[in-house]
Design an enzyme around this catalytic site. Structure first.
Site, short mmCIF file in Angstrom:
data_model
loop_
_atom_site.label_atom_id
_atom_site.label_comp_id
_atom_site.label_asym_id
_atom_site.label_seq_id
_atom_site.Cartn_x
_atom_site.Cartn_y
_atom_site.Cartn_z
N LYS A 123 0.85 -1.19 0.00
CA LYS A 123 0.00 0.00 0.00
C LYS A 123 0.89 1.24 0.00
O LYS A 123 1.42 1.66 1.02
CB LYS A 123 -0.92 0.03 1.24
CG LYS A 123 -2.03 1.07 1.05
CD LYS A 123 -2.43 1.78 2.32
CE LYS A 123 -1.53 2.89 2.74
NZ LYS A 123 -1.35 4.03 1.81
N GLU A 128 9.84 1.07 10.44
CA GLU A 128 10.87 2.06 10.10
C GLU A 128 10.22 3.42 10.27
O GLU A 128 9.42 3.84 9.43
CB GLU A 128 11.34 1.86 8.66
CG GLU A 128 12.05 0.54 8.40
CD GLU A 128 13.44 0.46 9.01
OE1 GLU A 128 13.94 1.50 9.47
OE2 GLU A 128 14.00 -0.64 9.05
N GLU A 163 10.65 16.33 13.76
CA GLU A 163 11.25 16.17 12.43
C GLU A 163 10.89 17.39 11.61
O GLU A 163 9.71 17.70 11.46
CB GLU A 163 10.60 14.96 11.74
CG GLU A 163 11.33 13.68 11.91
CD GLU A 163 10.72 12.58 11.03
OE1 GLU A 163 9.51 12.34 11.12
OE2 GLU A 163 11.48 11.97 10.29
#
Ligand code: NAD
Length: 487
Positions: free
Chosen positions: A184, A260, A391
């Protein structure tokens, strides 16, 4: 440069697909608009899978599973090799496609295609080297044989920032191990995944071994697949926020997870570093994909003696970058993926400036069509600023000054993440000493790029679970079976 209409940007129309790829057939289309982030214009409409479509994909993966796991390793290996060769042959078309839908500059897109294809080559080789074990028990009572079997159907979920490489980093080891998969991809960048599925067909991947579906309902579709007892593996690359949700969902059926997740990489420059090398490395670690990388240097810690020269050098390199659509061959820094991404960067930079940070270049979104943010360097950034915790995922380099080795290590570890870190120093002994104390899954020593299919990629703390690539990556898709043997 004018925005390309539809697919004028890449030559080979046989690579184009908009429907779901299930059981070796293409189904339907429409429902998800794919945009060119450098203009906001629509590039294509791809299919929007329902839960029923996802269940059909699980059925197709199940139907192909027995045949694929029984296919000799050498044959699986050859199919992966052919896929590698086809990706390499169509490298320029794939790179243009990535530049179109993701926005990254063409040199980055070319680099991604080469990196992505290498996972098929590497796992084509590893398919033929699946390890086993034979041991004597210490008591002498029996013998231990350990076999590795394919884990079963794997659901693979990938982000938009590396639309080719994040897919091949999962498909490669899964197929090598003998698993069938449902990929996906992110809705922002599905065209690359569908193009690769086309090449997989040509390479000889049997129907149902690789299924690809895009959806605007990722939670409902994924949860339904995870609840199906035929699915035994989830491999996810994306944000820590979504990763936590998926871990909780997978726990309900005790599905094996590889995660991850996000990063907050420190880039530490000591006084004894080679300044030019550190600046070259900083540009790679920060500006690959215009900063939209999980391994991107997010915090620059620079020792007091070299700090001012580093800020000046980084500023002149960042200010010289040419901003523009990724598919314009002159561009060095493309757009961000969405308007939201630009808003997030703007929030972090404005907050840092309000706290005392000073921009030496950039510092504000560009007033242009498209989702552009200029390369930015900030210094005098307050340690507690949000930009040091979150981030950035954009072309912004916040620089912090430090005095001692202990201080650099403390600051670098002051984060919930632990994916990547970088050290620049002329003293290898110091690099190894500091490296031992850094909480990170990967460390670049005098090097701004660490990704390599032959190395284990992954993070510690809230940056993830498991490793992709290297010799152990294939084991993420296998279960050990122990035979206790007496004779
Ligand atoms: P994201 O978490 O928003 O989305 C990633 C994928 O998950 C997409 O395909 C998305 O459609 C899907 N998704 C979103 N919500 C979901 C849900 N509830 N259930 C199932 N699927 C869902 O991340 P993103 O914005 O696409 O990517 C950027 C993030 O990915 C950054 O945090 C970056 O650090 C991380 N990343 C990590 C690595 C790594 O190897 N560690 C590599 C690349 C990107």
């Amino acid at each position: 440069m004018t925005s390309p209409t539809k697919f004028s940007g890449y030559a080979d129309p046989t690579l184009h697909a908009e429907g779901l790829y299930i059981g070796g057939k293409w189904h339907g289309g429409g429902g998800i608009t794919v945009k060119d982030p450098s203009t906001g214009n629509s590039l294509a409409e791809v299919a929007d899978a329902s839960v029923e479509d996802a269940m059909r994909a699980v059925g197709a993966a199940e139907a192909a599973a027995c045949g694929w796991r029984a296919t000799p390793a050498r044959q699986r290996s050859e199919i992966l090799h052919r896929w590698f060769q086809l990706m390499t042959k169509h490298g320029e078309e794939l790179a243009t496609l990535i530049a179109l839908e993701n926005g990254k500059a063409l040199p980055d897109a070319r680099g991604e295609v080469a990196y992505a294809a290498e996972f098929f080559r590497w796992y084509g080789e590893e398919a033929a080297r699946i390890p086993g074990e034979y041991r004597h028990t210490p008591s002498g009572s029996h013998h231990i044989i350990v076999d590795h079997e394919p884990i079963g159907i794997a659901v693979l979920i990938t982000p938009w920032n590396f639309p080719a490489a994040m897919a091949t980093r999962k498909i490669g080891p899964a197929l090598a191990a003998g698993c069938t998969v449902i990929l996906k991809p992110a809705s922002e960048t599905p065209l690359t995944a569908y193009a690769m599925a086309r090449l997989g067909e040509e390479a000889g991947v049997p129907a149902g071994v690789v299924n690809v579906l895009t959806t605007n309902r990722p939670a409902a579709v994924t949860n339904a697949m995870l609840a199906d007892p035929r699915v035994r593996k989830l491999s996810f690359t994306g944000s820590t926020l979504v990763g936590r949700t998926l871990l909780a969902e997978a726990a309900k059926s005790v599905v094996s997870c590889s995660m991850e997740l996000g990063g907050n990489a420190p880039f530490i420059v000591f006084d004894d570093a080679d300044l030019e090398a550190a600046l070259d490395g900083a540009m790679v670690a920060k500006m690959r994909n215009a900063g939209e990388a999980c391994t991107a240097a997010n915090r620059f810690y620079v020792q007091a003696g070299i700090h001012d020269a580093f800020v000046a050098g980084l500023t002149s390199r960042m200010a010289a970058l040419k901003i523009g659509p990724g598919y314009d061959p002159a561009s060095q820094c493309g757009p961000m993926i969405t308007p939201n991404a630009v808003r997030k960067i703007d929030r972090l930079v404005s907050d840092a400036i309000a706290g005392g940070a000073r921009p030496t270049t950039g510092g504000k979104p560009l007033a242009e069509n498209g989702y552009f943010y200029p390369p930015t360097v900030l210094h005098n950034v307050p340690q507690g600023a949000a930009i040091a915790k979150e981030e950035i995922f954009g072309p912004v380099a916040p620089v912090y000054r430090f005095e001692s080795e202990d201080e650099a290590i403390r600051l670098a570890n002051d984060t919930e993440y632990g994916l990547a870190a970088y050290i620049y120093t002329g003293d290898l002994k110091r690099a190894m000493r500091v490296g031992k104390r850094l909480e990170t899954g990967m460390l670049g020593i005098n090097r701004g790029l660490m990704s390599d299919p032959a190395a284990p990629f992954g993070g510690v703390k809230q940056s993830g679970l498991g490793r992709e690539g290297g010799v152990t990556g294939i084991l993420e898709y296998m279960e050990a079976k122990y035979y206790a043997v007496q004779y």
